[in-house]
Design an enzyme around this catalytic site. Structure first.
Site, PDB file in Angstrom:
ATOM      1  N   TYR A 144      33.189  32.227  43.084  1.00  0.00           N
ATOM      2  CA  TYR A 144      34.227  33.237  43.555  1.00  0.00           C
ATOM      3  C   TYR A 144      34.194  34.536  42.681  1.00  0.00           C
ATOM      4  CZ  TYR A 144      38.921  35.297  44.349  1.00  0.00           C
ATOM      5  OH  TYR A 144      39.927  36.180  44.861  1.00  0.00           O
ATOM      6  N   ASP A 239      28.023  38.348  37.627  1.00  0.00           N
ATOM      7  CA  ASP A 239      29.622  38.348  37.865  1.00  0.00           C
ATOM      8  C   ASP A 239      30.143  38.072  36.667  1.00  0.00           C
ATOM      9  OD1 ASP A 239      32.162  37.437  40.017  1.00  0.00           O
ATOM     10  OD2 ASP A 239      32.126  38.488  38.198  1.00  0.00           O
ATOM     11  N   LYS A 267      39.265  41.618  34.059  1.00  0.00           N
ATOM     12  CA  LYS A 267      40.130  40.942  33.027  1.00  0.00           C
ATOM     13  C   LYS A 267      39.819  41.350  31.607  1.00  0.00           C
ATOM     14  CE  LYS A 267      39.256  36.568  35.860  1.00  0.00           C
ATOM     15  NZ  LYS A 267      40.289  36.239  36.439  1.00  0.00           N
TER      16      LYS A 267
HETATM   17  P1  KE4 Z   1      39.916  40.360  40.647  1.00  0.00           P
HETATM   18  O1  KE4 Z   1      39.938  41.220  41.872  1.00  0.00           O
HETATM   19  O2  KE4 Z   1      41.022  39.255  40.697  1.00  0.00           O
HETATM   20  O3  KE4 Z   1      40.259  41.085  39.302  1.00  0.00           O
HETATM   21  O4  KE4 Z   1      38.879  39.607  40.056  1.00  0.00           O
HETATM   22  C1  KE4 Z   1      38.222  38.679  41.000  1.00  0.00           C
HETATM   23  C2  KE4 Z   1      37.154  37.751  40.212  1.00  0.00           C
HETATM   24  C3  KE4 Z   1      35.888  38.333  40.465  1.00  0.00           C
HETATM   25  N1  KE4 Z   1      34.869  37.421  39.683  1.00  0.00           N
HETATM   26  C4  KE4 Z   1      35.431  36.249  38.969  1.00  0.00           C
HETATM   27  C5  KE4 Z   1      34.180  35.348  38.294  1.00  0.00           C
HETATM   28  C6  KE4 Z   1      36.720  35.874  38.994  1.00  0.00           C
HETATM   29  O5  KE4 Z   1      37.212  34.993  38.386  1.00  0.00           O
HETATM   30  C7  KE4 Z   1      37.530  36.728  39.574  1.00  0.00           C
HETATM   31  C8  KE4 Z   1      39.118  36.472  39.679  1.00  0.00           C
HETATM   32  N2  KE4 Z   1      39.498  35.113  39.135  1.00  0.00           N
HETATM   33  C9  KE4 Z   1      40.666  34.449  39.361  1.00  0.00           C
HETATM   34  C10 KE4 Z   1      41.109  33.335  38.939  1.00  0.00           C
HETATM   35  N3  KE4 Z   1      39.951  32.463  38.548  1.00  0.00           N
HETATM   36  C11 KE4 Z   1      41.890  35.378  39.485  1.00  0.00           C
HETATM   37  C12 KE4 Z   1      43.224  34.646  39.617  1.00  0.00           C
HETATM   38  C13 KE4 Z   1      43.742  35.366  40.804  1.00  0.00           C
HETATM   39  O6  KE4 Z   1      43.091  35.068  41.965  1.00  0.00           O
HETATM   40  O7  KE4 Z   1      45.062  35.381  40.967  1.00  0.00           O
END
Ligand code: KE4
Length: 432
Positions: A144, A239, A267
């Site tokens: 993801y 990523d 993060k």
């Molecule tokens: P954000 O747009 O949510 O800051 O980042 C997206 C993203 C991109 N790449 C990786 C490897 C990620 O894990 C994420 C976001 N992770 C999720 C949970 N595993 C965020 C939680 C959510 O969507 O509320």
């Protein structure tokens, strides 16, 4: 577990916020219960509106590696509040942040700040396409990378849990340029490159997947990605939104000894405030506006408030490398505690851990990719999740996420968690 106040707030929220949440993963829909509405956090703990206390292993889904309300982060933020939170103009803290990250990651010669991991990966792909003048990208099933159209194709994380692999609203024209491959499958990626060769702009990968549970790339797979992208002139994008500064100060790339062409962050680099970033080779990054033709922009990108939280967090991590040993040893203690419990109780479970990222899969299979992750018994996970929550242990409400241990977790929290896991898995066993 008392939930009157949480229920009241959440029911009201659902009337005016889709699902009552500003991000689907928080809705607890995959575990089919009302989420605790959180009032505050401190260190390794969360406190909800009904007075329940939890040991927190979500840490806002990764950012809070130092725990909630770290005194130095809070103090520095209070200072910035008096001088201005955003100007939309260059500031020194952006330079200091860029210097800290580029010093920590040899593959990164230049970096651009954005406001989320989604923005980082979305822009990294646009830059890769603009730089290579090619259209196709490769992502891996179960990875993801946020919710930009090109990447919301068989996404892991929320989509995996919500069983919506391809989101409506993503046009077939966009989807056709995204090729999905099997994680850790060398033959599959080789075949794809043989088929599409010079059409491929980039491969984007979670070097240690955290959105289908925790699954590390094999070293051979990592090297294959590097060799194939070099051979065919495609860019390799790591990523590291989740793994950056999590599994090591140098990120997953330092563990694999692989230099990607671009790296995405989020993060932890925001220290709990909204920050994303992407960076890499100067020759590529200079194609970005205003030095090059690939456009990208952001009103609040690099704002002093978010930069201060992120810079303070990264500086503490850089100056205290023993933090990584500590959080890793706590994660290892949890893993071995869980392992002896599932052995004693004869519960089917397998474990993947890298540093302070841990996942217990309710399956006998060794989990190496999306399909083996999916052999997990999500009903058993849900039972376990609810039992742990009722005992004050707050893990992600999905089998396909990671447990994160912070520097605020101590032996007491780890022991309490292992005890709760024993009781929870015992009642799971009795329910079968
Ligand atoms: P954000 O747009 O949510 O800051 O980042 C997206 C993203 C991109 N790449 C990786 C490897 C990620 O894990 C994420 C976001 N992770 C999720 C949970 N595993 C965020 C939680 C959510 O969507 O509320």
């Amino acid at each position: 577990m008392k939930q009157e106040r949480s229920l009241e707030i959440f029911e009201a929220s659902k009337k005016i916020i889709p699902g009552g949440v500003n991000s689907p993963a928080r809705a607890f829909s995959s575990v089919n219960m009302t989420p605790p509405v959180i009032k505050r956090g401190k260190g390794a703990y969360l406190y909800d509106e009904d007075g329940n206390t939890y040991i927190d292993y979500v840490g806002s889904w990764g950012p809070l590696i130092l725990g909630h309300c770290h005194p130095e982060v809070v103090e520095n933020l209070e200072g910035v509040l008096q001088t201005g939170t955003s100007f939309g103009a260059p500031t020194e803290i952006e330079l200091k942040m860029a210097q800290l990250i580029t010093e920590g990651m040899p593959s990164i010669e230049m970096i651009r700040m954005v406001n989320s991991g989604t923005e980082a990966t979305m822009t990294a792909l646009r830059l890769a396409r603009g730089y290579t003048k090619r259209n196709k990208i490769i992502k891996f099933n179960g990875n993801y990378h946020g919710h930009s159209d090109s990447l919301l194709i068989k996404a892991g994380s929320g989509a995996l849990t919500h069983g919506v692999p391809n989101s409506p609203g993503v046009t077939p024209e966009v989807a056709k340029d995204t090729i999905t491959a099997t994680y850790n499958d060398i033959d599959d990626i080789k075949n794809i490159f043989n088929q599409y060769s010079e059409e491929i702009a980039a491969v984007i990968v979670e070097p240690i997947a955290g959105n289908m549970g925790v699954i590390p790339m094999t070293q051979a797979f990592a090297q294959t990605l590097r060799d194939l992208t070099e051979k065919y002139g495609a860019l390799l994008i790591f990523d590291e939104v989740m793994t950056g500064f999590r599994v090591a100060f140098g990120g997953a790339q330092s563990l694999y000894g692989i230099k990607p062409d671009l790296t995405c962050f989020g993060k932890i680099i925001g220290g709990g405030l909204p920050v994303g970033a992407f960076g890499g080779k100067k020759e590529i990054m200079e194609h970005l506006s205003p030095t090059g033709p690939v456009y990208q922009a952001g009103t609040l990108s690099g704002n002093p408030l978010a930069m201060t939280a992120g810079y303070t967090t990264l500086k503490i991590l850089k100056e205290n490398p023993q933090i990584y040993e500590k959080i890793e040893s706590h994660a290892a203690a949890l893993e071995s505690g869980f392992k002896s419990i599932v052995k004693d109780l004869e519960v089917s479970a397998s474990f993947n851990r890298v540093g302070s990222m841990l996942c217990m899969f309710f399956t006998d299979e060794t989990v190496i990719d999306f399909d083996t992750a999916n052999t997990s018994n999500t009903n058993q996970f849900t039972f376990y999740f609810k039992e742990m929550l009722s005992r004050g242990i707050y893990i992600a409400p999905s089998q396909f996420e990671a447990m994160f241990i912070s520097n605020a977790h101590g032996k007491e929290e780890i022991n309490k968690t292992i005890e709760a896991a024993y009781e929870s898995l015992k009642s799971l066993k009795e329910s079968l």
